[in-house]
Structures are given as structure tokens and as C-alpha cells.
Enzyme design. Structure first.
Site, short mmCIF file in Angstrom:
data_model
loop_
_atom_site.label_atom_id
_atom_site.label_comp_id
_atom_site.label_asym_id
_atom_site.label_seq_id
_atom_site.Cartn_x
_atom_site.Cartn_y
_atom_site.Cartn_z
N THR A 13 2.23 -1.82 7.96
CA THR A 13 2.98 -1.56 9.19
C THR A 13 2.49 -2.44 10.33
OG1 THR A 13 3.47 0.71 8.55
CG2 THR A 13 3.49 0.26 10.90
N TYR A 24 11.69 1.37 10.01
CA TYR A 24 11.11 0.02 10.03
C TYR A 24 10.73 -0.38 8.62
CZ TYR A 24 6.43 1.85 9.18
OH TYR A 24 5.34 2.45 8.60
N THR A 90 -1.73 1.18 6.11
CA THR A 90 -2.65 2.31 6.23
C THR A 90 -2.62 3.23 5.01
OG1 THR A 90 -1.02 3.70 7.36
CG2 THR A 90 -2.46 2.34 8.75
N ASP A 91 -1.52 3.17 4.24
CA ASP A 91 -1.35 4.18 3.18
C ASP A 91 -2.43 4.11 2.11
OD1 ASP A 91 0.81 5.09 4.55
OD2 ASP A 91 2.33 4.32 3.16
N LYS A 163 -7.54 8.62 5.23
CA LYS A 163 -6.33 8.75 6.04
C LYS A 163 -6.02 10.24 6.12
CE LYS A 163 -1.71 7.16 7.03
NZ LYS A 163 -0.54 6.36 6.71
N GLU A 283 -18.93 25.85 -12.07
CA GLU A 283 -17.95 26.79 -12.66
C GLU A 283 -17.48 26.31 -14.02
OE1 GLU A 283 -14.72 28.96 -10.22
OE2 GLU A 283 -15.18 27.14 -9.13
C1 SIN Z 1 1.32 1.80 7.21
O1 SIN Z 1 0.83 0.68 7.20
O2 SIN Z 1 1.03 2.62 8.13
C2 SIN Z 1 2.27 2.34 6.19
C3 SIN Z 1 2.78 1.32 5.27
C4 SIN Z 1 1.73 0.66 4.46
O3 SIN Z 1 0.74 1.30 4.10
O4 SIN Z 1 1.90 -0.53 4.17
#
Ligand code: SIN
Length: 324
Positions: A13, A24, A90-91, A163, A283
Site C-alpha cells: 500500500t 485502491y 503491511t499484510d 500486525k 496439556e
Molecule cells: C498494505 O500494504 O497495507 C496492504 C497490502 C499489502 O500488504 O501489500
């Protein structure tokens, strides 16, 4: 001499653009365009950019991981740089950070960052995150050889970062440990007593195609053993259980996994909880069932660690030692 920072762009992103129909698309811009927005003109740093990939990080692959790590290792071998930044979606950013932290031993540090808003949004967070990442990578006082994440002004160690939010601008945290520090303007402020942990370093597997095949099974109330069996029937090298609580699953599912372990599949019990240890034989009787306990590693980390460990050994007791 001006400190030399290499920015490696991979998409995400942070390189995204808004679409005409709303929403987007990630991974639309090259690294040079991202750097131009980061406000580093008067930083006194020599910053260069290369594009390693341009993908949404849901498409991050072992092949891209391999390219990225190999490029950083080459920069280190040639003494080209004083720090590296990776711009990433970020993913899966935490997975890449953890992977890099396990295959790199460097005389400089590597800082990953990304954005929750596309580059052309009014509230784009990529430029400030990228600026912070470059400043942190250039900071001589930051622990050499560490892989860190900077996001929303917070600095996190690759070992701890997760995340934690699907849409908030403060999308990352270190729930087991807290942040290493914060970036305020141009200042890097370290949390007293916090440092990134040093861990075992693995050789980068020769090519991405040769890595052991490892998957994750997520446990839930009413989990049907047929799903577990269908996964095991794929014949993959290893499985990580994202188990309930201390790495648990319904009895029938554990029995199927134990059966696979007896036949040579490596099964690691990890957790679906956000924090905490999965301890050996608490466990679940790991000795009788032939399982490996993941310790502090969550399921995503355990998967990466198991791939790297299995490239070295298939001996279960040795693999267990890699986790605890
Ligand atoms: C992001 O970057 O926040 C989402 C999409 C990605 O991980 O490329």
C-alpha cells in the site's frame, strides 16, 4: 562521509494508488517515486533505491524473500551500504521481517516499513514511515545487524512485531515485549532496557524452490478432522498447528497429526492466541504424540522457522531445540 542507505522497494500500500471506482490497488509505484515523497532532501544521507518486486504483500513469495535477502547479503559483502530499508506491504510485513532476521548477520541494520493508506491518499502515512525508516537505518547507535520495523512512529524488533489492526494507522505492536523505541521528528528515542534479541542465524536456502513445504492449520471450536486429514494427505514436509490456548486442538485432530508425525511429517504446536508460550507436554503429551512445541513463536513465525530448520535437519529433537 555521508551515510549510504539502500531502499529496497517491494510494493504494498505504501506504493499503492487510489482507484477510480473507490478503494485502491497496492504495488503501483516504483521505489524512486516513494523516496521522492519522503522529504529526505536535506537529510545529509546518500539514499539509493532499487525495486526488488512490486506486489501486494499477499503475493509475497519465497522467491521474492530469496531475492531480497540475497541482495542485502550482496550489499553487505561489497561494503556498499551503511543501512538497508525495505518498503513492504503491511499484510505480510511481520513474516518478511522475521525471515530476514533469521538469515542475515550484518554489520548494519535492516528496517522494514509500509503504509496503511495509498501513496496518493490525503492521509497517506507512507512518506513519514519511509522517512523514519531511512533515519533509523542511518542511526549508528541502533543495534548493528538487527532487523527492525518502524511504523506509526514506533520501532519494533522483528522477533516481537505483529500486525494487530486491519485498518488503523497504528497497525503494528509488539504484544509480548513492547516497542524498542519511538521516532520523534529526527530523533530516535530508545525504550530503556529494551533491545532486539539475538537469535540463531540460518544459511539462506540455495533457491526458493528447494525449501521444505510447510503449512499452517488453524484450530477452532468444532474443527472437523476431515480438513486436517485432507491437508496431511498433501504429503507436505511439516505442519504448524495454530492451536487453541497452549497449542491445543480437538482430540481427533491431534490424533491425525500424531499419526502423521509417526510417519515422518514434522508437526509443531503453536498458538492462535496473540501472546505467550506454548510449552512442551503441558496439556498435550508431545513425547507420546511426536510433536514439537513452538515456545514463544506464533504460528506464522513457527512456519518460517520450521522451513529453515528443516532445510538443515529432519531430526525432531534437534528441531525442538531450535524452538525452545
Ligand atoms: C498494505 O500494504 O497495507 C496492504 C497490502 C499489502 O500488504 O501489500
Amino acid at each position: 562521509m555521508r551515510r549510504r542507505i539502500l531502499v529496497l522497494a517491494t510494493g504494498g500500500t505504501i506504493a499503492g494508488r487510489q482507484a477510480a471506482h473507490g478503494g485502491y490497488q497496492a504495488g503501483q509505484m516504483a521505489g524512486q517515486a516513494l523516496l521522492a515523497q519522503a522529504g529526505l532532501e536535506n537529510s545529509g544521507l546518500h539514499v539509493e533505491v532499487e525495486d526488488i518486486a512490486c506486489v501486494g504483500s499477499q503475493d509475497m513469495s519465497l522467491a521474492i524473500w530469496h531475492r531480497l535477502a540475497a541482495r542485502i547479503l550482496a550489499a553487505a559483502a561489497q561494503g556498499e551500504v551503511d543501512g538497508v530499508v525495505v518498503a513492504h506491504g503491511t499484510d505480510t510485513l511481520e513474516e518478511t521481517a522475521f525471515f530476514l532476521s533469521r538469515v542475515l548477520r550484518l554489520p548494519f541494520h535492516v528496517v522494514l516499513t509500509g503504509a496503511m493508506r495509498p501513496a496518493d491518499a490525503a492521509d497517506a502515512d507512507g512518506p513519514v514511515n519511509l522517512r523514519h525508516a531511512v533515519l533509523l537505518a542511518a542511526e549508528p547507535a541502533a543495534g548493528d545487524g538487527q532487523v527492525m520495523v518502524v511504523f506509526g512512529g514506533e520501532i519494533h524488533a522483528a522477533q516481537w512485531v505483529r500486525k494487530i489492526a486491519a485498518s488503523s494507522l497504528r497497525a503494528f505492536a509488539s504484544p509480548d515485549a513492547g516497542p524498542l523505541g519511538v521516532v520523534i521528528g529526527k530523533d530516535i528515542c530508545w525504550t530503556p532496557g529494551m533491545s532486539a534479541p539475538h537469535a540463531r542465524c540460518y544459511a539462506l536456502p540455495v533457491d526458493a524452490g528447494s525449501w521444505p513445504k510447510v503449512g499452517i492449520l488453524y484450530a477452532y471450536a468444532g474443527m472437523d478432522c476431515a480438513q486436517v486429514q485432507a491437508s496431511l494427505d498433501l504429503g507436505w514436509d511439516g505442519w504448524v498447528l495454530a492451536g487453541m490456548g497452549n497449542g491445543n486442538a480437538p482430540q481427533a485432530c491431534l490424533a491425525a497429526l500424531a499419526d502423521a508425525a509417526r510417519q515422518g511429517t514434522v508437526v509443531v504446536r503453536s498458538r492462535r492466541c496473540l501472546t505467550g508460550w506454548v510449552t512442551r507436554a503441558a496439556e498435550v503429551d508431545d513425547d507420546a504424540m511426536g510433536f514439537v512445541a513452538a515456545g514463544l513463536y506464533d504460528a506464522l513465525q513457527a512456519r518460517t522457522l520450521l522451513m529453515l530448520a528443516m532445510a538443515e535437519t529432519r531430526e525432531r529433537s534437534v528441531i525442538q531445540a531450535h524452538f525452545l
